[in-house]
Design an enzyme around this catalytic site. Structure first.
Site, PDB file in Angstrom:
ATOM      1  N   ASP A  96       0.812  -1.215   0.000  1.00 34.07           N
ATOM      2  CA  ASP A  96       0.000   0.000   0.000  1.00 34.07           C
ATOM      3  C   ASP A  96       0.852   1.275   0.000  1.00 34.07           C
ATOM      4  OD1 ASP A  96      -2.315  -1.442  -0.099  1.00 34.07           O
ATOM      5  OD2 ASP A  96      -2.752  -1.306   2.045  1.00 34.07           O
ATOM      6  N   ASN A 170      -6.285   8.492   1.031  1.00 37.55           N
ATOM      7  CA  ASN A 170      -6.797   7.749   2.181  1.00 37.55           C
ATOM      8  C   ASN A 170      -7.342   8.666   3.262  1.00 37.55           C
ATOM      9  OD1 ASN A 170      -6.475   5.150   1.306  1.00 37.55           O
ATOM     10  ND2 ASN A 170      -4.611   4.730   2.476  1.00 37.55           N
ATOM     11  N   THR A 211     -10.288   1.509   5.388  1.00 42.42           N
ATOM     12  CA  THR A 211      -9.632   0.254   5.766  1.00 42.42           C
ATOM     13  C   THR A 211      -8.169   0.482   6.148  1.00 42.42           C
ATOM     14  OG1 THR A 211      -9.156  -0.167   3.426  1.00 42.42           O
ATOM     15  CG2 THR A 211     -11.127  -1.187   4.354  1.00 42.42           C
TER      16      THR A 211
END
Length: 320
Positions: A96, A170, A211
């Site tokens: 990520d 994010n 998440t």
């Protein structure tokens, strides 16, 4: 040009490769990707190391000499807003963190990003390393679709003067700069005060980021098809400091109390904005989304179960 060169004629189709550096298996996988694209007549750019002082960590890429392979032609580029211009997509090999690096370049060029997970959980990746050949085949044949993921635009005001701007895929994480003591804040939604409290910080997240850090801080998991803004206080000292889900068109503001601690705003954990005591952070839906390459139509629930290794034993499902 041969591996390691930095000039030459651009092909009709070109893809930028961003790979996590320093691991032998990723280097070998990157070379494999290059050979597949070479056979398909697709040009490949490779991102190499470049340090940017505005980031928490360098924009890492492959070392140029890692592509000195006979018969493999690549274009070496350095990180920057123009690195992906003219490319069809950005291809990510890594986890990520590498994906978030690549998303900066993809967003700047308004092109999609495709993640191949070579990290651990790799929640942002579209597929796993064992499906690499299949995924690249779909790219070669253009058998993919593009999904838009909302982003955040972030600014910091002091006495109505904008002193910092940033963006995040994010989350924007507002934190105490010294990490000592409590950060005193007032939360505002759509121009109205909601709650004042002391805390370690406040996270403002997209559904994609639900998440990530927001999840660790106790926020809800939000399906990416749902457009919304999430507000998640971190270790708040208050009776009412619950996670909130607001309209995607809301304006979320967090004011730090004058005389309190200085803070920092971390955008995706990569880019920092200064937050003096008494300043105000404003977060709205980003004007520019991140474009996501999708290779299949698997439900988000399946992805979540697989990535988090959730137990589903005993599920019967509805009978047809």
């Amino acid at each position: 040009m041969s591996g390691g060169s930095s000039g030459g004629q651009q092909r009709e189709r070109e893809i930028l490769l961003v790979a996590h550096p320093g691991r032998a298996e990723i280097t070998e996988t990157a070379r494999r990707v290059g050979k597949i694209f070479e056979r398909a007549g697709i040009g490949m750019r490779v991102l190499v190391d470049e340090v940017d002082s505005t980031r928490i960590e360098p924009m890492d890429g492959m070392a140029a000499d890692e592509f000195l392979v006979p018969g493999l032609e690549v274009t070496i580029v350095q990180a920057g807003p123009d690195a992906a211009l003219g490319c069809e997509m950005v291809l990510v090999l890594g986890g990520d963190g590498t994906f978030l690096r690549a998303a900066e370049l993809a967003q700047a060029a308004s092109i999609p990003v495709l993640g191949i997970n070579l990290g651990r959980i790799g929640f942002l990746a579209e597929t796993e390393a064992e499906h690499l050949d299949e995924a690249l085949g779909q790219v070669v044949r253009r058998e993919y679709r593009i999904e838009h993921r909302m982003t955040l635009d972030v600014l910091v005001r002091v006495d109505d003067e904008i002193i910092e701007r940033g963006w995040a895929l994010n989350e924007a994480s507002i934190e105490n700069r010294s990490r000592l003591g409590v950060l005193e804040v007032v939360l505002e939604v759509d121009g109205r005060p909601v709650s004042a409290f002391g805390c370690d910080g406040v996270l403002i997240s997209t559904p994609t980021g639900s998440t990530a850090y927001a999840f660790s801080a106790g926020g809800p998991v939000v399906w990416p098809e749902l457009e919304a803004l999430l507000v998640v206080p971190s270790n708040a000292h208050a009776l009412f400091a619950r996670p909130l889900v607001t309209s995607p068109e809301s304006l979320i503001a967090v004011e730090t109390v004058a005389g309190s601690h200085d803070g920092l705003v971390f955008c995706d954990g990569r880019r920092t904005l200064e937050l003096p005591a008494g300043a105000r952070v404003e977060v709205v839906r980003g004007k520019e989304p991140v474009r996501w390459v999708r290779l299949d139509s698997a439900p988000f629930a399946d992805r979540m179960v697989r990535k988090f290794e959730l137990p589903v034993t005993g599920w019967r499902g509805r009978k047809p």
